[in-house]
Design a protein around this motif. Structure first.
Motif, PDB file in Angstrom:
ATOM      1  N   GLU A  66       2.456 -54.587  58.032  1.00  0.00           N
ATOM      2  CA  GLU A  66       2.391 -54.979  56.627  1.00  0.00           C
ATOM      3  C   GLU A  66       1.401 -56.128  56.432  1.00  0.00           C
ATOM      4  OE1 GLU A  66       5.392 -56.636  53.107  1.00  0.00           O
ATOM      5  OE2 GLU A  66       6.198 -55.898  55.015  1.00  0.00           O
ATOM      6  N   LYS A  67       1.425 -57.090  57.349  1.00  0.00           N
ATOM      7  CA  LYS A  67       0.520 -58.235  57.270  1.00  0.00           C
ATOM      8  C   LYS A  67      -0.939 -57.788  57.380  1.00  0.00           C
ATOM      9  CE  LYS A  67      -0.548 -62.606  59.595  1.00  0.00           C
ATOM     10  NZ  LYS A  67      -0.136 -63.561  60.670  1.00  0.00           N
ATOM     11  N   LYS A  73       6.559 -55.724  60.282  1.00  0.00           N
ATOM     12  CA  LYS A  73       6.006 -56.864  59.540  1.00  0.00           C
ATOM     13  C   LYS A  73       4.539 -57.091  59.904  1.00  0.00           C
ATOM     14  CE  LYS A  73      10.354 -59.388  58.895  1.00  0.00           C
ATOM     15  NZ  LYS A  73      11.086 -60.649  59.204  1.00  0.00           N
ATOM     16  N   SER A  90      -5.139 -64.270  63.783  1.00  0.00           N
ATOM     17  CA  SER A  90      -3.728 -64.232  63.419  1.00  0.00           C
ATOM     18  C   SER A  90      -3.062 -62.960  63.939  1.00  0.00           C
ATOM     19  CB  SER A  90      -3.581 -64.313  61.898  1.00  0.00           C
ATOM     20  OG  SER A  90      -2.237 -64.201  61.518  1.00  0.00           O
TER      21      SER A  90
END
Length: 222
Positions: free
Chosen positions: A57-58, A54, A93
């Protein structure tokens, strides 16, 4: 719940169930991004493979080329090493997610520790370092921590220091790993709180930190 006595575990569950209703989910397989796989001979693999997928992908790097190492050893980051980062929000992030990934990926600890030191003054060169970490993860998503049953209760500690690694404040970076027999139970990469005047002083500081952590580990086992 886990422990060395199944009877005590069952008794604890029964007592808790008297206070509030419980549901037995049987063997632990997935919890808060942590995956548990039960291997042969009693070994357990703790990983974050889905969490890592994930993350890639982010970051838009699911199809990126893999790298053999998370960081080039010769790279020295500092506050003004290049032009400002174009997307500082994405950088913060991604690094935040990487910090949680180090729960089972100790091989990322040093590189992520370095990248997280520039959250308030980001440059393009630092973003390149983060992208290399992601490319390394691309080829190693299934790695994690392996635990096994063992009657070996010897505490072993390994420590090292990178003297004057921070080019901005000249502080050294240290790290240690502590094992109980074959199983890793404690680890920490961090920047030293004071400037060491020599590599010997930096090494003494990390040995003291590792020794203190080993004592705490022993106390928790008693």
């Amino acid at each position: 719940m886990t422990g060395s006595s199944l009877n005590e575990i069952e008794e604890l569950i029964e007592n808790l169930n008297k206070i509030f209703p419980l549901k037995d989910l049987e063997e632990l397989n997935f919890f808060l991004g942590l995956e548990v796989k039960y291997l042969d001979d009693g070994y357990i693999l703790l990983s974050q493979e889905k969490y890592a997928a994930k993350l890639l992908e982010k970051a838009g790097m699911s199809i990126s080329n893999a790298m053999p190492t998370p960081m080039i050893s010769s790279v020295k980051l500092h506050k003004h090493d290049s032009e400002p980062c174009e997307n500082p929000g994405l950088y913060r992030s991604i690094v935040g997610v990487l910090q949680y990934l180090t729960t089972t990926r100790l091989d990322l600890s040093y590189a992520v520790n370095k990248a997280s030191q520039f959250m308030h003054n980001l440059t393009a060169e630092q973003w390149k370092v983060v992208k290399r970490i992601l490319r390394y993860i691309k080829g190693t998503r299934g790695q994690g921590l392996i635990f096994s049953k063992s009657s070996d209760y010897m505490i072993l500690a390994f420590a090292d220091a990178d003297w004057g690694a921070d080019l901005d404040d000249c502080r050294s970076v240290t790290g240690y790993y502590i094992y109980l027999g074959e199983n890793l139970i404690a680890w920490k990469p961090q920047k030293q709180s004071k400037v060491s005047k020599s590599s010997t002083e930096a090494e003494y500081r990390v040995i003291a930190s590792a020794q203190a952590a080993a004592v705490v580990a022993v106390q928790q086992l008693l």
